[in-house]
Motif scaffolding. Structure first.
Motif, PDB file in Angstrom:
ATOM      1  N   THR A  72       0.809  -1.214   0.000  1.00 17.96           N
ATOM      2  CA  THR A  72       0.000   0.000   0.000  1.00 17.96           C
ATOM      3  C   THR A  72       0.845   1.268   0.000  1.00 17.96           C
ATOM      4  OG1 THR A  72      -1.760  -1.168   1.185  1.00 17.96           O
ATOM      5  CG2 THR A  72      -1.847   1.221   1.218  1.00 17.96           C
ATOM      6  N   LYS A 111     -10.147  -1.711   8.840  1.00 16.42           N
ATOM      7  CA  LYS A 111      -9.414  -0.503   8.458  1.00 16.42           C
ATOM      8  C   LYS A 111      -8.313  -0.822   7.460  1.00 16.42           C
ATOM      9  CE  LYS A 111     -10.260   2.067  12.746  1.00 16.42           C
ATOM     10  NZ  LYS A 111      -9.645   2.710  13.938  1.00 16.42           N
ATOM     11  N   ALA A 150      -8.252   0.540   3.546  1.00 14.33           N
ATOM     12  CA  ALA A 150      -7.091   1.260   3.018  1.00 14.33           C
ATOM     13  C   ALA A 150      -6.558   0.586   1.764  1.00 14.33           C
ATOM     14  CB  ALA A 150      -6.000   1.343   4.083  1.00 14.33           C
ATOM     15  N   GLN A 151      -6.546  -0.744   1.765  1.00 14.20           N
ATOM     16  CA  GLN A 151      -6.041  -1.450   0.596  1.00 14.20           C
ATOM     17  C   GLN A 151      -6.989  -1.310  -0.593  1.00 14.20           C
ATOM     18  OE1 GLN A 151      -5.832  -5.877   0.028  1.00 14.20           O
ATOM     19  NE2 GLN A 151      -3.661  -5.526   0.428  1.00 14.20           N
ATOM     20  N   ARG A 211      -6.452   1.949  -2.150  1.00 16.69           N
ATOM     21  CA  ARG A 211      -5.186   1.974  -2.899  1.00 16.69           C
ATOM     22  C   ARG A 211      -5.318   1.230  -4.223  1.00 16.69           C
ATOM     23  NH1 ARG A 211      -1.397   5.079  -4.415  1.00 16.69           N
ATOM     24  NH2 ARG A 211       0.717   4.211  -4.427  1.00 16.69           N
TER      25      ARG A 211
END
Length: 203
Positions: A58, A112, A116-117, A120
């Motif tokens: 990430t 979380k 986030a991944q 990305r």
């Protein structure tokens, strides 16, 4: 296994089962292999193009991904961006009465990391589209010990592989990525990719 996109197009989908140390709760990591709209995949295109596996995480800078995408577009190769992140450590707590369990905060950490991944992944897809590169983004969140197996599956449909420079900051992940290519797949691993974007024949 197949999935169905919003426009009704079938795309392949694989499910990874990963064990998270130390107490090993079972987790499921779904990796969607949907093609980018700007670079449709056909059997004819796949047969003519070399496929390059680019492993990253990430935190891999946009500049490194853009360089890889531009090189793929220039060399007319297919780029598989494999986004791998380590799963949060699962703490094992034991009370004074000998009762074990997982703290509540750990259950909040996993979503979380996943969010986030996923964000990305969308950013990387946009970088590929901007460079007009033929490529896909695969993602996985798993324990370090499972990384080599995730990498090996992607390597089996690639011609060569290399990693983002920032993976040196996570040596446990880097070691497993290299192991997956060299010892669990039939392809080679390219060192110092940034210095030589396209290998040249020596004879």
């Amino acid at each position: 296994m197949k999935g169905l996109s919003d426009d009704g197009t079938d795309y392949p989908c694989s499910i990874d089962l990963c064990w998270l140390a130390p107490i090993k709760p079972l987790s499921v990591c779904i990796r969607m292999l949907a093609p980018l709209a700007s670079a449709p995949f056909t059997m004819e295109n796949d047969m003519k193009r070399r496929t390059i596996l680019f492993a990253m995480n990430t935190k891999t800078p946009d500049a490194q991904i853009s360089d890889a995408a531009e090189a793929a577009a220039q060399n007319d190769t297919r780029l598989i961006c494999l986004l791998i992140d380590g799963a949060p450590d699962s703490p094992h707590c034991v009370s004074l009465y000998g009762i074990s369990g997982i703290p509540d905060y750990w259950a909040e950490m996993v979503p979380k990391v996943k969010e986030a991944q996923e964000a990305r992944v969308q950013q990387i897809e946009a970088l590929l589209a901007k460079s007009n590169a033929s490529g896909i983004v695969q993602s996985a969140i798993c324990a370090a010990i499972e990384v080599k197996h995730v990498v090996a599956r992607a390597a089996h449909v690639s011609d060569e592989a290399y990693v983002a420079a920032n993976l040196r900051d996570t040596p446990d992940i880097l070691r497993e990525v290299v192991s997956g290519v060299l010892f669990h797949s039939p392809i080679g691993f390219q060192m110092n990719r940034a210095r030589c974007k396209r290998p040249q024949p020596s004879f």
